[in-house]
Design an enzyme around this catalytic site. Structure first.
Site, PDB file in Angstrom:
ATOM      1  N   ASP A 102       0.815  -1.221   0.000  1.00 25.61           N
ATOM      2  CA  ASP A 102       0.000   0.000   0.000  1.00 25.61           C
ATOM      3  C   ASP A 102       0.846   1.268   0.000  1.00 25.61           C
ATOM      4  O   ASP A 102       0.360   2.337  -0.349  1.00 25.61           O
ATOM      5  CB  ASP A 102      -0.978  -0.017   1.187  1.00 25.61           C
ATOM      6  CG  ASP A 102      -0.262  -0.242   2.517  1.00 25.61           C
ATOM      7  OD1 ASP A 102       0.411   0.680   2.990  1.00 25.61           O
ATOM      8  OD2 ASP A 102      -0.357  -1.356   3.068  1.00 25.61           O
ATOM      9  N   GLU A 122       7.045  -6.448  -2.895  1.00 29.50           N
ATOM     10  CA  GLU A 122       5.627  -6.765  -2.654  1.00 29.50           C
ATOM     11  C   GLU A 122       5.211  -7.841  -3.653  1.00 29.50           C
ATOM     12  O   GLU A 122       5.495  -7.721  -4.848  1.00 29.50           O
ATOM     13  CB  GLU A 122       4.782  -5.489  -2.822  1.00 29.50           C
ATOM     14  CG  GLU A 122       3.293  -5.694  -3.031  1.00 29.50           C
ATOM     15  CD  GLU A 122       2.570  -6.381  -1.867  1.00 29.50           C
ATOM     16  OE1 GLU A 122       2.746  -5.958  -0.719  1.00 29.50           O
ATOM     17  OE2 GLU A 122       1.824  -7.355  -2.138  1.00 29.50           O
ATOM     18  N   ASP A 153       8.216 -12.385  -4.825  1.00 34.18           N
ATOM     19  CA  ASP A 153       8.134 -13.090  -3.550  1.00 34.18           C
ATOM     20  C   ASP A 153       9.244 -12.595  -2.616  1.00 34.18           C
ATOM     21  O   ASP A 153      10.435 -12.682  -2.953  1.00 34.18           O
ATOM     22  CB  ASP A 153       8.289 -14.591  -3.864  1.00 34.18           C
ATOM     23  CG  ASP A 153       8.375 -15.425  -2.610  1.00 34.18           C
ATOM     24  OD1 ASP A 153       7.900 -14.965  -1.553  1.00 34.18           O
ATOM     25  OD2 ASP A 153       8.917 -16.541  -2.688  1.00 34.18           O
ATOM     26  N   ASP A 172       6.191  -5.815   6.600  1.00 34.58           N
ATOM     27  CA  ASP A 172       4.799  -5.361   6.771  1.00 34.58           C
ATOM     28  C   ASP A 172       3.888  -6.376   6.102  1.00 34.58           C
ATOM     29  O   ASP A 172       3.445  -6.194   4.971  1.00 34.58           O
ATOM     30  CB  ASP A 172       4.639  -3.972   6.135  1.00 34.58           C
ATOM     31  CG  ASP A 172       3.200  -3.501   6.212  1.00 34.58           C
ATOM     32  OD1 ASP A 172       2.419  -4.087   6.976  1.00 34.58           O
ATOM     33  OD2 ASP A 172       2.854  -2.551   5.482  1.00 34.58           O
ATOM     34  N   SER A 174       0.670  -9.345   5.870  1.00 30.18           N
ATOM     35  CA  SER A 174      -0.674  -9.681   6.340  1.00 30.18           C
ATOM     36  C   SER A 174      -0.535 -10.848   7.327  1.00 30.18           C
ATOM     37  O   SER A 174       0.574 -11.175   7.758  1.00 30.18           O
ATOM     38  CB  SER A 174      -1.580  -9.999   5.148  1.00 30.18           C
ATOM     39  OG  SER A 174      -0.923 -10.860   4.250  1.00 30.18           O
TER      40      SER A 174
HETATM   41  N1  SPD Z   1      -4.718  -8.481  10.831  1.00 29.41           N
HETATM   42  C1  SPD Z   1      -4.209  -7.592   9.816  1.00 29.41           C
HETATM   43  C2  SPD Z   1      -2.762  -7.300   9.915  1.00 29.41           C
HETATM   44  C3  SPD Z   1      -2.321  -6.445   8.768  1.00 29.41           C
HETATM   45  C4  SPD Z   1      -0.920  -6.006   8.857  1.00 29.41           C
HETATM   46  N2  SPD Z   1      -0.438  -5.369   7.633  1.00 29.41           N
HETATM   47  C5  SPD Z   1      -1.122  -4.204   7.254  1.00 29.41           C
HETATM   48  C6  SPD Z   1      -0.561  -3.536   6.049  1.00 29.41           C
HETATM   49  C7  SPD Z   1      -0.570  -2.054   6.192  1.00 29.41           C
HETATM   50  N3  SPD Z   1       0.507  -1.452   5.507  1.00 29.41           N
END
Ligand code: SPD
Length: 313
Positions: A102, A122, A153, A172, A174
């Site tokens: 993002d 990313e 990757d 950063d 998910s």
């Molecule tokens: N549970 C969601 C965790 C998300 C972490 N990454 C967010 C990306 C923002 N740049």
């Protein structure tokens, strides 16, 4: 007692017109936001991508049904994941961001005048494109000429990095189901350690103390085996993340000592970045140090890991 739609008042079920974040990572609970309008829905090679306008948190970016950011509270996450590591070392020059498509972490890293090169890897180009279109104040991070974007990757990217390249790596990611799973595993931490110079630092997304102590315990154990400098857990509040909090693992490699709890290069002491990046909304030196204070139940588990690893003499 019943409400006028016939359901008991105590049960508000999944309400039409609301987004509810349901995941096996937080079973039995789901935070909901009222949806004004769905702005984008797509399927990339890696995940479902959605953007909606919420009533109270601005636009929201969702990947595979999980909130990644909202316009209202993204500052709390992006500022902390970037400035906790970068304010802890003198003159960071080369920074690598893994994930973070993002662009919000880039926006924060670019506040540091000493930084000469910012690589970002990313995996999902759709995240980058959607952010540029719907979240210009976040994706503004890509406008900095020090930034080089690599679509691919992160695990493979790191393996190819020459030893000792970076002063700081920021992961950063998910959550550890789906494309980010490997970013929570020991071989990945070993590649990060190799890519860092002696006394270099990593800051990685490390989930919630309320929901994921079992995951945090594993991350701490892996990091203590891998990073021979310091290993710390810090946390921040993000209202739209599950349980309202999220944490970070901050580690350094063997070399010049890094005392993460006492920032020696605090970005809030220098105003030169405000003209281009706007003022910091969340981070300051006091909240930096406070982020490392843990509730007793979390401290017990995280510190226990340290005691377990001290060999008997
Ligand atoms: N549970 C969601 C965790 C998300 C972490 N990454 C967010 C990306 C923002 N740049």
């Amino acid at each position: 007692m019943e409400s006028n739609n016939g359901t008991p008042d105590s049960i508000s079920s999944v309400i039409p017109g609301w987004f509810s974040e349901i995941s096996p990572m937080w079973p039995g609970e789901a935070h909901s936001l009222k949806v004004e309008k769905i702005l984008f829905q797509g399927k990339s090679d890696y995940q479902n991508v959605m953007v909606f306008q919420s009533s109270t948190y601005g636009k929201v970016l969702v990947l595979d049904g999980v909130i990644q950011l909202t316009e209202r509270d993204e500052c709390a996450y992006q500022e902390m994941i970037a400035h906790l590591p970068l304010s802890s070392i003198p003159n960071p020059k080369k920074v690598l961001v893994i994930g973070g498509g993002d662009g919000g972490v880039l926006r924060e890293v670019s506040r540091h005048a000493s930084v000469e090169k910012i690589d970002i890897c990313e995996i999902d180009k759709m995240v980058v494109d959607v952010s540029k279109e719907y979240f210009p104040n976040v994706a503004v991070g890509y406008d900095d000429p020090r930034v080089s974007l690599h679509i691919g990757d992160g695990v493979a990217f790191l393996k190819a990095v020459p030893e000792g390249t970076y002063d700081a790596v920021i992961v950063d990611s998910s959550d550890p189901i789906g494309p980010a799973q490997e970013l929570f595993e020991k071989p990945f931490f070993e590649s990060v350690a190799k890519a860092l110079r002696p006394g270099g630092v990593v800051c990685t997304q490390a989930e919630s103390i309320w929901l994921h102590m079992h995951i945090i315990e594993d991350i701490v154990a892996n990091c203590r085996q891998t990073f021979k400098g310091s290993v710390n857990y810090a946390w921040t509040t993000v209202p739209t993340y599950p349980s309202g909090v999220i944490g970070f693992m901050l580690c350094s490699t063997e070399g010049p000592t890094v005392d993460f709890k006492h920032p020696i290069n605090p970005i809030d002491a220098d105003d030169s970045h405000v003209k281009t990046n706007g003022p910091l909304k969340f981070y300051n030196s006091e909240i930096h140090s406070a982020a490392f204070c843990l509730p007793s139940f979390a401290r017990k588990v995280i510190d226990q890991k340290r005691i377990d690893e001290v060999p008997y003499i």
